[in-house]
Design a protein around this motif. Structure first.
Motif, PDB file in Angstrom:
ATOM      1  N   VAL A 461       0.863  -1.181   0.000  1.00  0.00           N
ATOM      2  CA  VAL A 461       0.000   0.000   0.000  1.00  0.00           C
ATOM      3  C   VAL A 461       0.899   1.230   0.000  1.00  0.00           C
ATOM      4  O   VAL A 461       1.788   1.359   0.843  1.00  0.00           O
ATOM      5  N   ILE A 462       0.655   2.099  -0.970  1.00  0.00           N
ATOM      6  CA  ILE A 462       1.401   3.363  -1.040  1.00  0.00           C
ATOM      7  C   ILE A 462       0.406   4.471  -0.723  1.00  0.00           C
ATOM      8  O   ILE A 462      -0.618   4.603  -1.404  1.00  0.00           O
ATOM      9  N   LEU A 463       0.715   5.244   0.311  1.00  0.00           N
ATOM     10  CA  LEU A 463      -0.206   6.306   0.748  1.00  0.00           C
ATOM     11  C   LEU A 463       0.484   7.668   0.679  1.00  0.00           C
ATOM     12  O   LEU A 463       1.691   7.777   0.901  1.00  0.00           O
ATOM     13  N   ALA A 464      -0.318   8.700   0.428  1.00  0.00           N
ATOM     14  CA  ALA A 464       0.160  10.084   0.555  1.00  0.00           C
ATOM     15  C   ALA A 464      -1.013  10.909   1.066  1.00  0.00           C
ATOM     16  O   ALA A 464      -2.171  10.492   0.936  1.00  0.00           O
ATOM     17  N   PRO A 465      -0.735  12.067   1.661  1.00  0.00           N
ATOM     18  CA  PRO A 465      -1.848  12.865   2.185  1.00  0.00           C
ATOM     19  C   PRO A 465      -2.850  13.255   1.097  1.00  0.00           C
ATOM     20  O   PRO A 465      -4.048  13.176   1.291  1.00  0.00           O
ATOM     21  N   ARG A 466      -2.357  13.696  -0.056  1.00  0.00           N
ATOM     22  CA  ARG A 466      -3.260  14.007  -1.181  1.00  0.00           C
ATOM     23  C   ARG A 466      -2.435  14.005  -2.466  1.00  0.00           C
ATOM     24  O   ARG A 466      -1.211  14.082  -2.428  1.00  0.00           O
ATOM     25  N   LEU A 467      -3.136  13.890  -3.583  1.00  0.00           N
ATOM     26  CA  LEU A 467      -2.443  13.885  -4.875  1.00  0.00           C
ATOM     27  C   LEU A 467      -2.067  15.315  -5.250  1.00  0.00           C
ATOM     28  O   LEU A 467      -2.939  16.130  -5.558  1.00  0.00           O
ATOM     29  N   THR A 468      -0.779  15.620  -5.189  1.00  0.00           N
ATOM     30  CA  THR A 468      -0.275  16.944  -5.574  1.00  0.00           C
ATOM     31  C   THR A 468       0.741  16.749  -6.697  1.00  0.00           C
ATOM     32  O   THR A 468       1.194  15.621  -6.940  1.00  0.00           O
ATOM     33  N   PRO A 469       1.172  17.838  -7.344  1.00  0.00           N
ATOM     34  CA  PRO A 469       2.220  17.677  -8.349  1.00  0.00           C
ATOM     35  C   PRO A 469       3.479  17.030  -7.759  1.00  0.00           C
ATOM     36  O   PRO A 469       4.076  16.145  -8.380  1.00  0.00           O
ATOM     37  N   ALA A 470       3.856  17.430  -6.540  1.00  0.00           N
ATOM     38  CA  ALA A 470       5.071  16.867  -5.933  1.00  0.00           C
ATOM     39  C   ALA A 470       4.896  15.375  -5.665  1.00  0.00           C
ATOM     40  O   ALA A 470       5.812  14.572  -5.904  1.00  0.00           O
ATOM     41  N   VAL A 471       3.731  14.988  -5.184  1.00  0.00           N
ATOM     42  CA  VAL A 471       3.487  13.570  -4.892  1.00  0.00           C
ATOM     43  C   VAL A 471       3.509  12.756  -6.188  1.00  0.00           C
ATOM     44  O   VAL A 471       4.071  11.662  -6.240  1.00  0.00           O
ATOM     45  N   LEU A 472       2.942  13.313  -7.258  1.00  0.00           N
ATOM     46  CA  LEU A 472       2.973  12.586  -8.533  1.00  0.00           C
ATOM     47  C   LEU A 472       4.417  12.395  -8.993  1.00  0.00           C
ATOM     48  O   LEU A 472       4.811  11.305  -9.422  1.00  0.00           O
ATOM     49  N   GLY A 473       5.228  13.460  -8.882  1.00  0.00           N
ATOM     50  CA  GLY A 473       6.637  13.354  -9.271  1.00  0.00           C
ATOM     51  C   GLY A 473       7.342  12.267  -8.467  1.00  0.00           C
ATOM     52  O   GLY A 473       8.073  11.431  -9.006  1.00  0.00           O
ATOM     53  N   SER A 474       7.077  12.263  -7.175  1.00  0.00           N
ATOM     54  CA  SER A 474       7.719  11.293  -6.302  1.00  0.00           C
ATOM     55  C   SER A 474       7.292   9.864  -6.648  1.00  0.00           C
ATOM     56  O   SER A 474       8.104   8.931  -6.659  1.00  0.00           O
ATOM     57  N   LEU A 475       6.009   9.702  -6.965  1.00  0.00           N
ATOM     58  CA  LEU A 475       5.467   8.387  -7.316  1.00  0.00           C
ATOM     59  C   LEU A 475       6.089   7.862  -8.619  1.00  0.00           C
ATOM     60  O   LEU A 475       6.468   6.689  -8.719  1.00  0.00           O
ATOM     61  N   VAL A 476       6.207   8.741  -9.600  1.00  0.00           N
ATOM     62  CA  VAL A 476       6.798   8.319 -10.872  1.00  0.00           C
ATOM     63  C   VAL A 476       8.271   7.958 -10.659  1.00  0.00           C
ATOM     64  O   VAL A 476       8.738   6.901 -11.119  1.00  0.00           O
ATOM     65  N   ALA A 477       8.992   8.801  -9.913  1.00  0.00           N
ATOM     66  CA  ALA A 477      10.411   8.508  -9.669  1.00  0.00           C
ATOM     67  C   ALA A 477      10.561   7.210  -8.885  1.00  0.00           C
ATOM     68  O   ALA A 477      11.503   6.442  -9.116  1.00  0.00           O
ATOM     69  N   LEU A 478       9.623   6.947  -7.980  1.00  0.00           N
ATOM     70  CA  LEU A 478       9.664   5.685  -7.226  1.00  0.00           C
ATOM     71  C   LEU A 478       9.694   4.507  -8.199  1.00  0.00           C
ATOM     72  O   LEU A 478      10.557   3.629  -8.116  1.00  0.00           O
TER      73      LEU A 478
END
Ligand code: F6P
Length: 541
Positions: A461-478
């Motif tokens: 399970v991958i969680l983040a507080p909300r979908l933001t541009p920074a979170v999307l960048g981090s998810l793709v880089a992951l």
């Protein structure tokens, strides 16, 4: 280096797999009440719970030993150093430089590439600002209202996914369309309600030779000129994103309207290069910088965190565990956020074009499984479609669930319902429902096997507080770095894609045969010859 399957760490994992394959997640959780918190890790805005994997502390120790033994750390260092690790194309692999801050220094052949990256970002920002404000006009003096990205593969999937993912942050007075397929339906439907006077085409192609993109770009130019009736209009309605200025100019786009990138950016790793121009126009340069910062935070984590707390290494090695020791041929990616509906499609190119290989860096045939098939749909739609097979089928399908604590569209109880489904699915997959529990519900014996859930199905399970541009960048880089980690262990080159060439070559041969006015001489196999004849005959009817 010892061949992978002969290496001590691999052999230790094989023995360990024999020991623990019968262990149930129910037992693992019963044995350790703190497991759910212990097997979790947080970095770059993402929380990863990997406790519902068929793995013990010993499994992880052995997987990390394998990563060390196969030189994952050395390969990470080589990538960040700008070494030419894409050996079959003799190129560096430096998508990490695309999101580096202005002050960073990253060299290729002794030259710092960061100033060039920021020069392009600055030009993109000026251009995107002009479109967003309406200052940059079309040929007739009207403001641009629609942006159509024409590209395919990495020049489409990243921008299309990012636009959908970040739609909540986008300029709502602009329309965005993505045309990729050479099937004319794609272009025709994309532009049918657009006005050529207010439409901008972004022709995105690293090579500027790709058949589909060039065909769609030519059709776009014809569509534009049919209405505007002046070649000079091309300058106002077409920009190019490419590494090849000469081809851009030959196509008729002024290189003043071109945004460049470099051969050290692979197509499927290019969504944060100038290929992201449509994304920047949509969300604006400031948000785009946040997006890049998200990537960079994950890059730094990947580069510096110990393997035991390194999200991409953990996810990557667990993927190796299932692919090679449990024989799992696929991974389901299940984003519980409708904005991420194109994320599985995006990941398919990233993962499968990268690690869909069967020879090592040295050209030897592998004797182990490499990149699995990635697939998925946004939750909860998949639950009413293919989850049945994940829960009760005969295939072991590790799942990555992605969810956000807060919705970008809070509406009544929807979000709590959505989240309750994520948690319910991972719980059901892991723990199942025993025959005893089914019987205790009064289920007749004949029906009980049908209503029993074995469980022991792994998930992250991958969680983040909300979908933001920074979170999307981090998810793709992951995921970029998951692919990197696995490619290093499997000793593959995740940065070439020779497997797509043969089909391209054959289609170049078949095209004139389909179009030939006379009866062409066909020298394919009997199936292909018969199909060509049938299509030619049907096209005349
Ligand atoms: O055919 C595969 C591929 O080379 C991908 O790797 C790439 O993303 C896509 O084609 C598009 O290539 P280009 O950006 O050069 O048009």
């Amino acid at each position: 280096m010892t061949p992978l399957t002969q290496s001590p760490a691999w052999k230790a994992l094989q023995n360990h797999h024999r020991d623990i394959q019968g262990l149930h997640l129910r037992d693992l959780f019963a044995q350790d009440p703190g497991r759910g918190e212990a097997m979790a890790c947080e970095a770059a805005g993402l929380y990863l719970d990997y406790s519902k994997n068929r793995a013990t502390a010993r499994t992880l120790e052995l997987l990390m030993a394998l990563a060390r033994e196969r030189g994952v750390a050395e390969r990470i260092a080589a990538m960040f150093r700008g070494d030419r690790i894409n050996v079959t194309e003799d190129r560096a692999v430096l998508h990490v430089a695309l999101r580096a801050p202005r002050t960073a220094v990253i060299e290729v052949d002794g030259r710092d590439v960061v100033p060039g990256v920021h020069a392009v970002l600055d030009r993109m920002a000026a251009f995107a600002g002009g479109i967003r404000s309406g200052a940059r006009k079309g040929f007739t003096g009207e403001a641009i209202r629609a942006v159509v990205n024409i590209g395919i593969g990495g020049s489409d999937l990243g921008p299309a996914m990012a636009y959908e993912a970040l739609r909540a942050y986008s300029a709502r007075d602009l329309q965005f369309r993505f045309v990729s397929n050479v099937d004319a339906t794609d272009f025709t439907e994309a532009v049918r309600d657009l006005d050529p006077r207010t439409t901008l085409f972004v022709i995105s192609s690293k090579t500027f030779t790709t058949q589909e993109t060039m065909a769609n770009a030519r059709s776009a130019r014809a569509w534009c000129l049919e209405a505007l009736k002046d070649e000079a209009a091309v300058a106002s309605h077409f920009v190019a994103v490419s590494t090849d200025a000469a081809r851009v100019a030959a196509f008729g786009i002024d290189t003043a309207n071109m945004f460049g990138f470099w051969d050290w950016v692979g197509g499927r790793y290019s969504m944060d290069s100038a290929i992201g121009l449509s994304t920047m126009i949509a969300i604006g340069p400031e948000r785009y910088r946040e997006f890049l910062d998200g990537f960079h935070a994950m890059d730094e984590h990947f580069r510096t965190a110990p393997f035991e707390r390194n999200l991409p290494v953990l996810l990557g090695m667990l993927g190796v565990w299932y692919a090679d020791f449990f024989g799992a041929g696929t991974v389901a990616v299940l984003p519980y956020d409708h904005y991420l509906r194109r994320f599985p499609a995006y990941l398919q190119q990233l993962t499968m074009e990268s690690n869909g290989k069967s020879v090592t860096l040295e050209g030897a045939r592998v004797d182990y499984a490499t990149g699995p098939v990635f697939w998925g749909e946004p939750g909860t739609n998949g639950q009413h479609s293919f989850y049945q097979l994940i829960h009760q089928g005969t295939h072991l399908i590790p799942c990555d669930f992605i969810a956000f604590a807060n919705s970008l569209n809070p509406l009544g109880g929807h979000h709590a319902m959505l989240l309750s489904n994520v948690l319910a699915q991972t719980e059901a997959l892991a723990f199942g429902k025993t025959p005893e529990a089914v019987a205790a519900e009064g289920t007749p014996a004949w029906l009980a096997p049908h209503r029993t859930f074995e469980g022991n199905r792994p998930s992250n399970v991958i969680l983040a507080p909300r979908l933001t541009p920074a979170v999307l960048g981090s998810l793709v880089a992951l995921y970029e770095h998951v692919v990197f980690t696995q490619g290093a262990v499997w000793n593959l080159n995740p940065f070439d894609q020779w497997g797509v060439e043969l089909g391209k070559e054959l289609s170049r041969r078949i095209l004139p045969e389909l179009e030939s006015p006379g009866e062409p001489e066909l020298s394919h196999d009997s199936s292909t010859n018969a199909l060509i004849r049938r299509l030619r005959a049907a096209a005349k009817s």
